[in-house]
Motif scaffolding. Structure first.
Motif, PDB file in Angstrom:
ATOM      1  N   UNK A 182      14.864  77.603  29.141  1.00 59.31           N
ATOM      2  CA  UNK A 182      14.857  76.256  28.907  1.00 59.31           C
ATOM      3  C   UNK A 182      15.005  75.716  27.734  1.00 59.31           C
ATOM      4  N   UNK A 183      16.413  77.234  26.486  1.00 61.95           N
ATOM      5  CA  UNK A 183      17.270  76.242  25.989  1.00 61.95           C
ATOM      6  C   UNK A 183      18.408  75.427  26.741  1.00 61.95           C
ATOM      7  N   UNK A 184      18.283  75.488  27.724  1.00 63.80           N
ATOM      8  CA  UNK A 184      19.977  75.093  28.601  1.00 63.80           C
ATOM      9  C   UNK A 184      19.014  73.817  29.163  1.00 63.80           C
ATOM     10  N   UNK A 185      18.005  73.717  29.679  1.00 62.44           N
ATOM     11  CA  UNK A 185      17.395  72.155  29.955  1.00 62.44           C
ATOM     12  C   UNK A 185      17.111  71.687  28.552  1.00 62.44           C
ATOM     13  N   UNK A 186      16.766  72.336  27.160  1.00 63.62           N
ATOM     14  CA  UNK A 186      16.578  71.285  26.587  1.00 63.62           C
ATOM     15  C   UNK A 186      17.920  70.355  26.246  1.00 63.62           C
ATOM     16  N   UNK A 187      19.074  71.346  26.200  1.00 64.94           N
ATOM     17  CA  UNK A 187      20.476  71.119  25.800  1.00 64.94           C
ATOM     18  C   UNK A 187      20.874  69.543  26.886  1.00 64.94           C
ATOM     19  N   UNK A 188      20.846  70.323  28.601  1.00 61.53           N
ATOM     20  CA  UNK A 188      21.374  69.305  29.146  1.00 61.53           C
ATOM     21  C   UNK A 188      20.691  67.865  29.608  1.00 61.53           C
ATOM     22  N   UNK A 189      19.411  68.497  29.701  1.00 69.43           N
ATOM     23  CA  UNK A 189      18.138  68.124  30.312  1.00 69.43           C
ATOM     24  C   UNK A 189      17.147  67.250  28.959  1.00 69.43           C
ATOM     25  N   UNK A 190      17.647  66.567  28.711  1.00 66.70           N
ATOM     26  CA  UNK A 190      16.096  66.140  27.348  1.00 66.70           C
ATOM     27  C   UNK A 190      15.106  66.000  28.574  1.00 66.70           C
ATOM     28  N   UNK A 191      15.137  64.765  29.426  1.00 67.38           N
ATOM     29  CA  UNK A 191      14.439  64.464  29.705  1.00 67.38           C
ATOM     30  C   UNK A 191      13.699  64.895  30.967  1.00 67.38           C
ATOM     31  N   UNK A 205      22.154  78.888  36.831  1.00 65.57           N
ATOM     32  CA  UNK A 205      20.437  79.067  37.430  1.00 65.57           C
ATOM     33  C   UNK A 205      20.172  77.214  37.673  1.00 65.57           C
ATOM     34  N   UNK A 206      20.232  76.769  35.854  1.00 69.56           N
ATOM     35  CA  UNK A 206      19.562  75.937  36.221  1.00 69.56           C
ATOM     36  C   UNK A 206      20.018  74.742  36.447  1.00 69.56           C
ATOM     37  N   UNK A 207      21.459  74.340  36.467  1.00 69.61           N
ATOM     38  CA  UNK A 207      22.079  73.115  37.141  1.00 69.61           C
ATOM     39  C   UNK A 207      21.902  73.021  38.190  1.00 69.61           C
ATOM     40  N   UNK A 208      21.873  74.174  39.152  1.00 75.39           N
ATOM     41  CA  UNK A 208      21.710  74.709  40.430  1.00 75.39           C
ATOM     42  C   UNK A 208      20.184  73.967  40.821  1.00 75.39           C
ATOM     43  N   UNK A 209      19.185  74.359  40.474  1.00 75.34           N
ATOM     44  CA  UNK A 209      17.839  73.615  40.575  1.00 75.34           C
ATOM     45  C   UNK A 209      17.667  72.213  40.349  1.00 75.34           C
ATOM     46  N   UNK A 210      18.488  72.265  39.213  1.00 71.15           N
ATOM     47  CA  UNK A 210      17.551  70.645  38.780  1.00 71.15           C
ATOM     48  C   UNK A 210      18.869  69.738  39.523  1.00 71.15           C
ATOM     49  N   UNK A 211      20.483  70.219  40.893  1.00 69.23           N
ATOM     50  CA  UNK A 211      20.262  69.292  41.139  1.00 69.23           C
ATOM     51  C   UNK A 211      19.652  68.499  42.330  1.00 69.23           C
ATOM     52  N   UNK A 247      11.967  64.445  39.592  1.00 71.56           N
ATOM     53  CA  UNK A 247      12.153  64.477  37.357  1.00 71.56           C
ATOM     54  C   UNK A 247      10.915  64.553  36.930  1.00 71.56           C
ATOM     55  N   UNK A 248      10.920  63.014  36.951  1.00 76.67           N
ATOM     56  CA  UNK A 248       9.819  62.987  36.009  1.00 76.67           C
ATOM     57  C   UNK A 248       7.857  63.530  36.241  1.00 76.67           C
ATOM     58  N   UNK A 249       7.924  64.615  37.243  1.00 72.61           N
ATOM     59  CA  UNK A 249       6.559  65.060  37.771  1.00 72.61           C
ATOM     60  C   UNK A 249       6.913  66.741  37.599  1.00 72.61           C
ATOM     61  N   UNK A 250       7.644  67.149  36.529  1.00 71.99           N
ATOM     62  CA  UNK A 250       8.345  68.093  36.696  1.00 71.99           C
ATOM     63  C   UNK A 250       8.398  68.564  35.283  1.00 71.99           C
ATOM     64  N   UNK A 251       7.953  69.700  35.259  1.00 70.20           N
ATOM     65  CA  UNK A 251       7.323  71.125  34.585  1.00 70.20           C
ATOM     66  C   UNK A 251       8.524  72.487  34.606  1.00 70.20           C
ATOM     67  N   UNK A 253       7.332  74.675  37.399  1.00 70.46           N
ATOM     68  CA  UNK A 253       8.259  75.722  38.473  1.00 70.46           C
ATOM     69  C   UNK A 253       9.298  76.779  37.761  1.00 70.46           C
ATOM     70  N   UNK A 254       9.169  77.883  37.858  1.00 68.49           N
ATOM     71  CA  UNK A 254       9.438  78.875  36.530  1.00 68.49           C
ATOM     72  C   UNK A 254      10.477  78.955  37.143  1.00 68.49           C
TER      73      UNK A 254
END
Length: 293
Positions: free
Chosen positions: A204-213, A177-183, A191-195, A158-159
């Motif tokens: 990407x930096x927000x994801x790496x910091x807040x949602x490292x998995x 943006x990232x919080x809305x998507x991850x929700x 989430x285990x099947x998502x890139x 997902x881009x």
């Protein structure tokens, strides 16, 4: 008896999900925007067709609407080349600023037809009436469709369609943006099947910091810097490095392997190009024509 059938269905989905989580595909076959060369891009029909063609990963783009919905769209606006108004009328490029998706509620966006007109750049694309769907609807539909077809549950690439200099105009700030998507992803338990991929390093930096998995992929277009410089700018090593396919050579393949990076280029659209990239040893390919796999 009904309870037994329901239990069997749940067990089947659980087994499929475990299989999808445990192993990354030996070669990742990704349908770009579903299968843009064959069906209207970023629509449910495109995702279903991609599953029919045996992709391992559904590639798609998302934007945020005025009412904070996560929807599929490559463009920040309704594209005049393949969109029709709710009344079935054409509009021009000059009209597009009126139809910025971040300035429109989803109920209004859904009324536009993004499939009947066809895309002039893809003559094989089937013309059917289609709309820009919610990401949540896409996930629900394709999960059920894959199970119905006894296919492996799909992965999702997902881009985040986010561009520096356009916060508040085309999209919210990166963290929102990232919080809305991850929700959405967490609600759907995929989430285990998502890139999550992006050209915008900020998301990407927000994801790496807040949602490292959650796995990330760094998209690269015109590359004047090279792999090492690009990773230095990003500030961490993502799961996937995803350059334009013309940037791929034997040295880049080797460098990615040495760094433990998956290399998945975009968007070769001929059988010859796909064969050449596979011969070089890439880990997967994103193409508009997954029937070429």
């Amino acid at each position: 008896m009904t309870k037994l059938f329901l239990l069997a269905g749940v067990l089947l989905l659980s087994i499929q999900d475990m299989k999808a989580q445990d192993t990354f595909p030996v070669f990742d076959k990704e349908g770009h925007r579903g299968c843009r060369g064959l069906m209207p891009e970023n629509t449910i029909p495109a995702m279903k067709k991609a599953i029919d063609l045996g992709v391992t990963t559904l590639e798609m783009d998302v934007v945020i609407t005025k009412d904070k919905q996560v929807i599929l769209s490559h463009d920040a606006y309704l594209n005049h080349r393949f969109s029709l108004t709710p009344e079935g009328r054409d509009f021009t490029k000059e009209d597009e600023p009126r139809y910025v998706l971040y300035k429109m509620d989803y109920a209004e966006i859904r009324k536009f037809d993004v499939g009947s007109k066809g895309n002039p750049g893809f003559p094989r694309q089937q013309r059917i009436k289609a709309y820009k769907p919610l990401l949540s609807e896409v996930i629900d539909t394709v999960e059920q469709y894959a199970a119905l077809k006894s296919a492996d549950l799909p992965r999702y690439n997902i881009e985040t369609k986010s561009a520096e200099g356009h916060d508040g105009e085309w999209q919210p700030a990166p963290e929102e943006f990232v919080d809305l998507l991850v929700a959405v992803l967490e609600e759907k338990k995929i989430t285990s099947r998502v890139v999550i991929q992006s050209f915008d390093k900020r998301t990407l930096q927000v994801l790496h910091r807040k949602y490292p998995d959650i796995k990330t992929s760094y998209l690269v277009g015109e590359d004047k810097q090279g792999l090492d410089s690009n990773l230095a700018v990003l500030g961490f090593t993502p799961f996937i490095y995803s350059p334009h396919y013309k940037l791929v050579n034997a040295q880049l393949v080797q460098s990615c392997k040495e760094k433990g990076l998956k290399l998945i280029p975009w968007t070769p659209n001929t059988a010859e190009e796909i064969a050449q990239l596979k011969a070089l040893g890439v880990d997967g390919i994103i193409t508009d024509y997954p029937d070429l796999f």
